[in-house]
Each structure stands twice: as structure tokens, then as C-alpha cells.
Design a protein around this motif. Structure first.
Motif, PDB file in Angstrom:
ATOM      1  N   LYS A 133       0.813  -1.211   0.000  1.00 40.11           N
ATOM      2  CA  LYS A 133       0.000   0.000   0.000  1.00 40.11           C
ATOM      3  C   LYS A 133       0.849   1.264   0.000  1.00 40.11           C
ATOM      4  O   LYS A 133       0.415   2.310  -0.462  1.00 40.11           O
ATOM      5  CB  LYS A 133      -0.933  -0.006   1.218  1.00 40.11           C
ATOM      6  CG  LYS A 133      -1.873   1.198   1.304  1.00 40.11           C
ATOM      7  CD  LYS A 133      -2.825   1.054   2.472  1.00 40.11           C
ATOM      8  CE  LYS A 133      -3.688   2.292   2.673  1.00 40.11           C
ATOM      9  NZ  LYS A 133      -4.533   2.602   1.515  1.00 40.11           N
ATOM     10  N   PHE A 134       2.075   1.179   0.519  1.00 42.88           N
ATOM     11  CA  PHE A 134       2.935   2.345   0.628  1.00 42.88           C
ATOM     12  C   PHE A 134       4.285   2.053  -0.010  1.00 42.88           C
ATOM     13  O   PHE A 134       4.733   0.909  -0.053  1.00 42.88           O
ATOM     14  CB  PHE A 134       3.141   2.710   2.099  1.00 42.88           C
ATOM     15  CG  PHE A 134       1.858   3.022   2.827  1.00 42.88           C
ATOM     16  CD1 PHE A 134       1.238   4.240   2.665  1.00 42.88           C
ATOM     17  CD2 PHE A 134       1.276   2.090   3.670  1.00 42.88           C
ATOM     18  CE1 PHE A 134       0.055   4.538   3.334  1.00 42.88           C
ATOM     19  CE2 PHE A 134       0.091   2.377   4.344  1.00 42.88           C
ATOM     20  CZ  PHE A 134      -0.518   3.608   4.163  1.00 42.88           C
ATOM     21  N   PRO A 135       4.975   3.089  -0.485  1.00 44.78           N
ATOM     22  CA  PRO A 135       6.305   2.853  -1.068  1.00 44.78           C
ATOM     23  C   PRO A 135       7.288   2.394  -0.001  1.00 44.78           C
ATOM     24  O   PRO A 135       7.318   2.939   1.103  1.00 44.78           O
ATOM     25  CB  PRO A 135       6.692   4.240  -1.615  1.00 44.78           C
ATOM     26  CG  PRO A 135       5.881   5.212  -0.833  1.00 44.78           C
ATOM     27  CD  PRO A 135       4.587   4.516  -0.541  1.00 44.78           C
ATOM     28  N   MET A 136       8.058   1.369  -0.324  1.00 42.12           N
ATOM     29  CA  MET A 136       9.114   0.889   0.561  1.00 42.12           C
ATOM     30  C   MET A 136      10.418   1.513   0.089  1.00 42.12           C
ATOM     31  O   MET A 136      10.818   1.354  -1.056  1.00 42.12           O
ATOM     32  CB  MET A 136       9.188  -0.633   0.528  1.00 42.12           C
ATOM     33  CG  MET A 136       7.909  -1.328   0.989  1.00 42.12           C
ATOM     34  SD  MET A 136       7.479  -0.950   2.714  1.00 42.12           S
ATOM     35  CE  MET A 136       8.868  -1.686   3.572  1.00 42.12           C
ATOM     36  N   VAL A 137      11.074   2.251   0.967  1.00 45.13           N
ATOM     37  CA  VAL A 137      12.230   3.054   0.585  1.00 45.13           C
ATOM     38  C   VAL A 137      13.481   2.507   1.257  1.00 45.13           C
ATOM     39  O   VAL A 137      13.510   2.289   2.471  1.00 45.13           O
ATOM     40  CB  VAL A 137      12.016   4.539   0.965  1.00 45.13           C
ATOM     41  CG1 VAL A 137      13.198   5.383   0.500  1.00 45.13           C
ATOM     42  CG2 VAL A 137      10.714   5.056   0.355  1.00 45.13           C
TER      43      VAL A 137
END
Length: 425
Positions: A57-61
Motif C-alpha cells: 500500500k505504501f512505497p518501501m524506501v
């Protein structure tokens, strides 16, 4: 799938995961905003106090270690390299930068700092290789309308002193190099394009929110006058408050940090000339001297401060505050009155700060701690609001000078929009 989530929630309760904070060897440690686990089908997930999300669901950085830091002595408590996570901006935000300083409490004794070396709060060897960017770090306009396409950075916290120290304890093999870490991180980011920033915002949560106040003017000096530069402190307004025993638990902790890291030489000179060094670790004695525009975001009933500053177990031997400190709904009328006094002091301390046009304030009457990095409190349909204005909108209005950025909530229990955090030990 419903049964699977029910099973996960049951297991969460069964094992008593603590989301707010834990005490290890007497050391105060802040809660992790996201707790990781692996779902039964192998999918990596994380949970906030109210929702469970898939990493998709969210960008993994990814984590970037600052290779140049070693030669500068800009290292974590254990001597390892410091690091950051950078998610590049795009479109109209390609030349704008948001730098978020990570929080995570402090260590005030050699023993506590030695323990901290064995965690991601004191060593990059234990840091996650990837983290999700949520809330103010999100790359989606629907979740982060004003900053979604900026270059967004999270600088990891591993010095135990809110990015302020420049000393060491050779006998204990401890490096207190927070100020050097700050400088090394800024130098690297400037070389990666931040030097050309048209707009820049330094932010931080909790101990990182305190660091955002410490480093705010330093950040402003990195840029030419043509750059719009401002700072945001989320849950970093720690008060030098009287605890339930009549003492000052947080002052004792801060005194240990200041002494251990020899911070009297690193704290703002205009404060140290007026007050003792420990007092100058409290933001209430610093914010009126910050020249760069600053926004104070805080819960008036800060849940971390209630648990670890106002009513920690160490000053409540009979446990009369046990229920209240973990669940505001179980507070007695006299306990609520005590907490109302804490709120009144916080409101009074920010009134003068809020007067200059350049500064902003958002004090909501919630039992919470850190509200910018969370998806549900930053910008969601049911996010906390004061005078019908949510946190992300208030911060954006202040940064872009759209007006209406001085918001102080009425006292508990008037606010029905809060995401009050109820924790268990």
C-alpha cells in the motif's frame, strides 16, 4: 480472509505487543509507529494502533548509509555509519525537499546507551533495510496533497541525544556524535540536489521533533534567501512539567542526557547564557529564539508525556495512575484535572510563540503522540481536526501561507475527532 485478520488481532492481544513504549533497564523508549510482522501467507505487513496494512500500500524506501561519515567521525553510538532513506520527487515537486528526522527517545546513562547500541536506535547494523513512507512522507496526492511529489527523506536516529552531541566515552566505546551525523547527512543531501531546492521543510517526530527545533536555524542557513525554508516539530514539545509525585521525572532524564553527552557546549548559546544546560534541552526555552519559521504540532494530552513524564511508574509506587496512564477513559476526575493543568501550561507556553505571523501552531486535545507520519492522523477522511481543519491542511496552509495556521483546541472532552491511543502493558 476475515478469519485470518481476526486470528491476527487475537494473537496481537495474546502476546501483549506494546505499541507506545517499553522500559528496558530503566531506559525510556518510544513506541514504534509501525510494528512489523509476517502474515500467514508470507506477506510482510505492518500495523499501527488502529489498522493493519500490506507493505504494497505504501512505497518501501531503501536505506542509504553515509559512506563519507566515518572520516568525519559522524557515527552512531556503536561507531557504525549513519543512514537515511530518500524517495525522489517528481513533477512540480522535483526541486522541493522535505527532511524528516526520526525519533526514538534518549539514553541518559552509560548502561542505557550501551544497551541502545544493540538496537536500531544506536546502530545502523540493526536498522531496517527498507521502511514504508506514510503520512507526510507518502507519494500519493490523495494521502499527502501538499508534499507528495517532493524529495522526501527520513534521516535515521542513532545517537541517543536528538542529533545534538559531539563527544565520546572511550571506556564504554560510545560515540555521541549526533551533531556530526546531522552535518554529514545535510552535506550528502545537498550534493544530491537539495542545494538547488526552491522550497524546503525540516520536520521530525518526538525526539526527532525536538531535534527539528534544535536544528531549525541550522537548516535555514543551508539555503539562500530565495528558498522558502521552514520547520515542523511533531510531538517534540516536551514540557519541563511537575509529575504526579511533585518531582520532575523528565528533567532528571534530560539532565542525564545533557551530562553524559556533554551537551552544555552544544546547546543554543543564547539559552545557556540565561539558563542551566538541562533547561536548554526543553523546547519551551528555545522556541521563541528560533528565527526560521516554525510550526508546533502537539497533542495537548501527549500520551508519551503522560506515561513517561507526568505519571511514570517510578514516581507512582502504589500504582494509582496505572489505569489512567494507559487509558484516558479510566482517569478519575482528579486525574483529569491534573491533566487539564498540563494542557493549560502547554497552551500558555505557545501563546507568545504563536504571535509572530511566521510561526504556526496546531494543539489538539487528543491523547496521542506523533501525528504527521501516520496515514490515519495525517490526511484521511476521519483525521483529527481543530475548527474543521485537519493536520495536513493546517501544516500546508501555514507552509504555503494560505492562512489559518494557529489552531488551539478546546479542552478535553470537547474534541470528537481524536484518534486517542489506548495502550496496554
Amino acid at each position: 480472509m476475515i478469519k485470518r485478520w481476526q486470528m491476527k488481532n487475537h494473537l496481537w492481544s495474546l502476546f501483549g505487543i506494546i505499541l507506545l513504549n517499553i522500559s528496558v533497564n530503566g531506559m525510556m523508549m518510544e513506541f514504534d509507529e509501525m510494528e512489523w510482522f509476517t502474515e500467514f501467507n508470507g506477506t510482510k505487513m505492518f500495523q499501527t494502533e488502529s489498522n493493519v496494512y500490506s507493505e504494497a500500500k505504501f512505497p518501501m524506501v531503501g536505506l542509504t548509509l553515509i559512506q563519507s561519515a566515518a572520516s568525519k567521525g559522524a557515527v552512531c553510538l556503536d561507531g557504525s555509519l549513519p543512514g537515511y532513506h530518500l524517495h525522489r520527487g517528481f513533477g512540480s515537486g522535483a526541486n522541493n525537499w522535505l527532511v524528516q528526522l526520526e525519533g526514538g527517545g534518549w539514553c541518559d546513562t552509560v548502561r542505557n546507551c550501551v544497551y541502545r547500541k544493540t538496537s536500531r536506535r544506536g546502530s545502523s547494523s540493526y536498522m531496517e533495510k527498507q521502511i514504508p513512507f506514510t503520512g507526510i512522507l507518502s507519494d500519493r496526492a490523495a494521502e499527502n496533497p501538499d508534499f507528495y511529489n517532493w524529495n522526501r527523506v527520513k534521516v535515521r536516529y542513532c545517537d541517543g541525544g536528538s542529533f545534538s552531541g559531539d563527544s565520546e566515552d572511550k571506556a564504554a566505546k560510545l560515540q555521541f556524535r549526533g551533531k556530526r551525523i546531522w552535518l554529514a547527512a545535510m552535506e550528502e543531501l545537498m550534493g544530491k540536489g537539495m542545494r538547488q531546492a526552491k522550497q524546503a521543510l525540516l520536520s521530525g517526530c518526538s525526539a526527532g521533533g525536538l531535534a527539528a527545533i534544535f536544528r531549525c536555524d541550522d537548516f535555514g542557513k543551508l539555503f539562500p534567501p530565495s528558498t522558502r525554508v521552514k520547520c515542523l516539530s511533531d510531538a517534540g514539545f516536551f514540557l519541563d512539567a511537575i509529575d504526579v509525585s511533585g518531582g520532575r521525572a523528565l528533567r532528571r532524564l534530560y539532565a542525564g542526557v545533557v551530562k553524559l553527552q556533554n551537551l552544555q557546549t552544544m546547546l543554543p548559546r543564547d539559552c545557556v547564557d540565561r539558563l542551566n544546560p538541562t533547561s536548554c534541552f526543553f523546547p519551551q526555552n528555545l522556541i521563541n529564539q528560533v528565527k526560521t519559521p516554525l510550526f508546533i504540532l502537539n497533542a495537548a494530552y501527549d500520551s508519551w508525556q503522560i506515561q513517561e513524564s507526568l505519571a511514570p511508574k517510578s514516581v507512582d509506587p502504589k500504582g494509582s495512575w496505572n489505569d489512567c496512564r494507559l487509558n484516558y477513559a479510566k482517569c478519575s476526575p482528579s486525574q483529569i484535572q491534573f491533566l487539564q493543568g498540563f494542557r493549560t501550561r502547554m497552551v500558555n507556553l505557545v501563546k507568545g510563540f504563536a504571535m509572530p505571523r511566521k510561526n504556526g501552531v496546531f494543539l489538539n486535545s487528543c491523547f496521542a503522540h506523533c501525528q504527521t507520519e501516520r496515514h490515519d492522523t495525517w490526511y484521511a477522511k476521519n483525521s483529527p481536526a481543530v475548527k474543521n481543519k485537519g493536520i495536513a491542511v493546517a501544516v500546508g496552509d501555514w507552509y504555503f501561507e494560505r492562512g489559518g495556521a494557529k489552531l488551539i483546541d478546546c479542552a478535553y472532552p470537547c474534541d470528537k475527532t481524536c484518534h486517542n491511543l489506548v495502550f496496554r502493558e
